[in-house]
Design an enzyme around this catalytic site. Structure first.
Site, PDB file in Angstrom:
ATOM      1  N   CYS A 218       0.871  -1.185   0.000  1.00  0.00           N
ATOM      2  CA  CYS A 218       0.000   0.000   0.000  1.00  0.00           C
ATOM      3  C   CYS A 218       0.903   1.228   0.000  1.00  0.00           C
ATOM      4  O   CYS A 218       2.029   1.169  -0.506  1.00  0.00           O
ATOM      5  CB  CYS A 218      -0.970  -0.030   1.168  1.00  0.00           C
ATOM      6  SG  CYS A 218      -0.213   0.133   2.799  1.00  0.00           S
ATOM      7  N   THR A 219       0.433   2.330   0.598  1.00  0.00           N
ATOM      8  CA  THR A 219       1.230   3.563   0.589  1.00  0.00           C
ATOM      9  C   THR A 219       2.182   3.637   1.777  1.00  0.00           C
ATOM     10  O   THR A 219       3.400   3.721   1.621  1.00  0.00           O
ATOM     11  CB  THR A 219       0.305   4.792   0.576  1.00  0.00           C
ATOM     12  OG1 THR A 219      -0.557   4.730  -0.560  1.00  0.00           O
ATOM     13  CG2 THR A 219       1.133   6.078   0.520  1.00  0.00           C
ATOM     14  N   ASN A 221       2.185   1.404   4.633  1.00  0.00           N
ATOM     15  CA  ASN A 221       2.403   0.145   5.338  1.00  0.00           C
ATOM     16  C   ASN A 221       2.026   0.241   6.822  1.00  0.00           C
ATOM     17  O   ASN A 221       2.675  -0.345   7.677  1.00  0.00           O
ATOM     18  CB  ASN A 221       3.856  -0.306   5.185  1.00  0.00           C
ATOM     19  CG  ASN A 221       4.090  -1.762   5.592  1.00  0.00           C
ATOM     20  OD1 ASN A 221       5.143  -2.102   6.119  1.00  0.00           O
ATOM     21  ND2 ASN A 221       3.114  -2.636   5.378  1.00  0.00           N
ATOM     22  N   THR A 222       0.947   0.999   7.088  1.00  0.00           N
ATOM     23  CA  THR A 222       0.448   1.069   8.466  1.00  0.00           C
ATOM     24  C   THR A 222      -1.037   0.715   8.565  1.00  0.00           C
ATOM     25  O   THR A 222      -1.527   0.525   9.675  1.00  0.00           O
ATOM     26  CB  THR A 222       0.654   2.482   9.059  1.00  0.00           C
ATOM     27  OG1 THR A 222      -0.020   3.441   8.238  1.00  0.00           O
ATOM     28  CG2 THR A 222       2.127   2.823   9.174  1.00  0.00           C
ATOM     29  N   ARG A 224      -3.648  -0.631   5.278  1.00  0.00           N
ATOM     30  CA  ARG A 224      -4.186  -1.651   4.379  1.00  0.00           C
ATOM     31  C   ARG A 224      -3.289  -2.874   4.241  1.00  0.00           C
ATOM     32  O   ARG A 224      -3.740  -4.009   4.430  1.00  0.00           O
ATOM     33  CB  ARG A 224      -4.451  -1.033   2.989  1.00  0.00           C
ATOM     34  CG  ARG A 224      -5.628  -0.083   2.953  1.00  0.00           C
ATOM     35  CD  ARG A 224      -5.704   0.671   1.631  1.00  0.00           C
ATOM     36  NE  ARG A 224      -4.630   1.653   1.498  1.00  0.00           N
ATOM     37  CZ  ARG A 224      -4.477   2.453   0.447  1.00  0.00           C
ATOM     38  NH1 ARG A 224      -5.310   2.352  -0.594  1.00  0.00           N
ATOM     39  NH2 ARG A 224      -3.488   3.330   0.410  1.00  0.00           N
ATOM     40  N   ASP A 335      -8.262   3.874   0.946  1.00  0.00           N
ATOM     41  CA  ASP A 335      -7.385   4.085   2.102  1.00  0.00           C
ATOM     42  C   ASP A 335      -8.204   4.594   3.284  1.00  0.00           C
ATOM     43  O   ASP A 335      -8.793   5.681   3.215  1.00  0.00           O
ATOM     44  CB  ASP A 335      -6.307   5.103   1.740  1.00  0.00           C
ATOM     45  CG  ASP A 335      -5.208   5.201   2.782  1.00  0.00           C
ATOM     46  OD1 ASP A 335      -5.338   4.565   3.851  1.00  0.00           O
ATOM     47  OD2 ASP A 335      -4.211   5.898   2.514  1.00  0.00           O
TER      48      ASP A 335
END
Length: 367
Positions: A218-219, A221-222, A224, A335
């Site tokens: 994802c963007t 990594n916290t 999704r 998101d």
């Protein structure tokens, strides 16, 4: 008398490399640094050099071909399987010898089997920059005797040259090697693999190399991708009737990363809370950025959006066959960062629905 080429003391290291290439092309055997020790090597296509190299063999060495790159080695491998491709991609360059076990070698045993495998089907792409540069300037690979016994003298260029015998004519002195280790050796047959010698790369790492590796992206990594990783571990372990921590031993490694991730951040509080409600835990999760090394290790990369996929392919179009969106229809997983718990719940439900299809694909492929 051995001619010493002082790589570290030379004002022009390129001159040392050129001299080594000239000597090898003329049929000389040379001693040069590899990853775990100095080794004796000669041009594989030079008949006299190959014959003299055979005379330096001992029960404490393995004979293999050295290449300057993964791509060059791949052109000479006796066969290519999914398993061998994983080891090539993940082990090299580095101190792992891959031995391709032929059907004839499988049928033999003991010393005859070892000799057949080592002289015909053993390959290595060393990490040593100077050795790879020398090989890259030659018309073909080097054949080398690689020590499989730990001895301090093997990392000392002068001591190694003195013990190498009269066959060695040239030494590339790249300074002492401090590792005092041996390479690991992996035997690859058409259907299986096994560790023949555990050295610098331990058994746990080699087991990871052998796994089918799935990466969720994802963007940051916290949110999704950590949820996707946790949910996927649960679904796949249930499908395989094992515990999540047993997935590596069953041949699967699951990871997540973010294209804009800062390293070592925990999962978002909302993702943590939701996964706890689903009887999953993100307590130990720490974010990591997507890197070339991570992409090279992955057999399949699942992105949360089409934009994520496009960004990865912009970096390396050769990953086309390994990168796809998580959703089979290409739609984005929205998101939830900064949103409500309901946003997180809807996101996790969408992720789970997509993952159920992926797990079924994997299970069907294993049948």
């Amino acid at each position: 008398m051995i001619q010493t080429l002082d790589l570290l003391g030379s004002p022009d290291p390129r001159h040392v490399i050129d001299r080594a290439v000239e000597a090898l092309t003329a049929g000389s055997l040379i001693a040069l640094p590899a990853d775990t020790s100095y080794v004796i090597a000669g041009l594989q296509s030079h008949r006299s050099a190959a014959e003299r190299l055979r005379r330096t063999a001992s029960p404490r060495t393995i004979t293999c071909l050295l290449f300057g790159s993964q791509e060059a080695a791949a052109e000479h491998l006796p066969r290519t399987t999914t398993q061998s491709e994983r080891f090539v991609r993940r082990c090299w360059p580095g101190p792992v010898v891959l031995r391709f076990v032929s059907a004839d070698a499988d049928a033999t045993s003991g010393e005859d089997r070892d000799a057949a495998v080592e002289t015909v089907s053993s390959f290595l792409v060393p990490e040593s920059p100077v050795t790879r540069e020398v090989i890259g300037l030659l018309p073909g690979p080097l054949a080398a005797q690689i020590p499989l016994e730990r001895q301090a003298a093997l990392g000392d260029p002068r001591a190694f040259a003195e013990s190498a015998g009269a066959e060695v004519e040239v030494l590339i002195d790249g300074g002492p090697l401090t590792a005092n280790q041996t390479p690991s050796v992996v035997d690859l047959s058409e259907t299986s693999w096994q560790i023949a010698h555990e050295g610098a790369v331990d058994a746990a790492t080699l087991e990871n190399y052998a796994c089918q590796t799935l990466l969720f992206v994802c963007t940051g990594n916290t949110c999704r991708s950590p949820m996707a990783e946790a949910i996927f571990r649960k679904l796949l372990s249930e499908r395989l009737e094992c515990r999540p921590e047993e997935l590596v031993s069953r041949g699967y490694r699951v990871m997540s990363a973010g294209l804009s991730a800062a390293p070592q951040w925990p999962a978002s509080p909302e993702a943590n809370e939701l996964m706890q409600k689903w009887s999953l835990s993100l307590k130990e999760h720490r974010s990591q950025p997507v890197t070339p090394a991570l992409l090279a290790q992955a057999d399949a990369v699942f992105t949360m959006t089409e934009q994520h996929r496009a960004l990865i392919l912009d970096y390396d179009a050769n990953l086309q066959d390994r990168v796809r969106t998580l959703s089979p229809d290409g739609s984005d997983v929205s998101d939830p960062f900064g949103g409500s718990m309901q946003d997180y719940e809807e996101c996790a439900v969408q992720i789970k629905r997509c993952l159920e299809e992926i797990v079924e694909e994997i299970a069907s492929g294993d049948r």
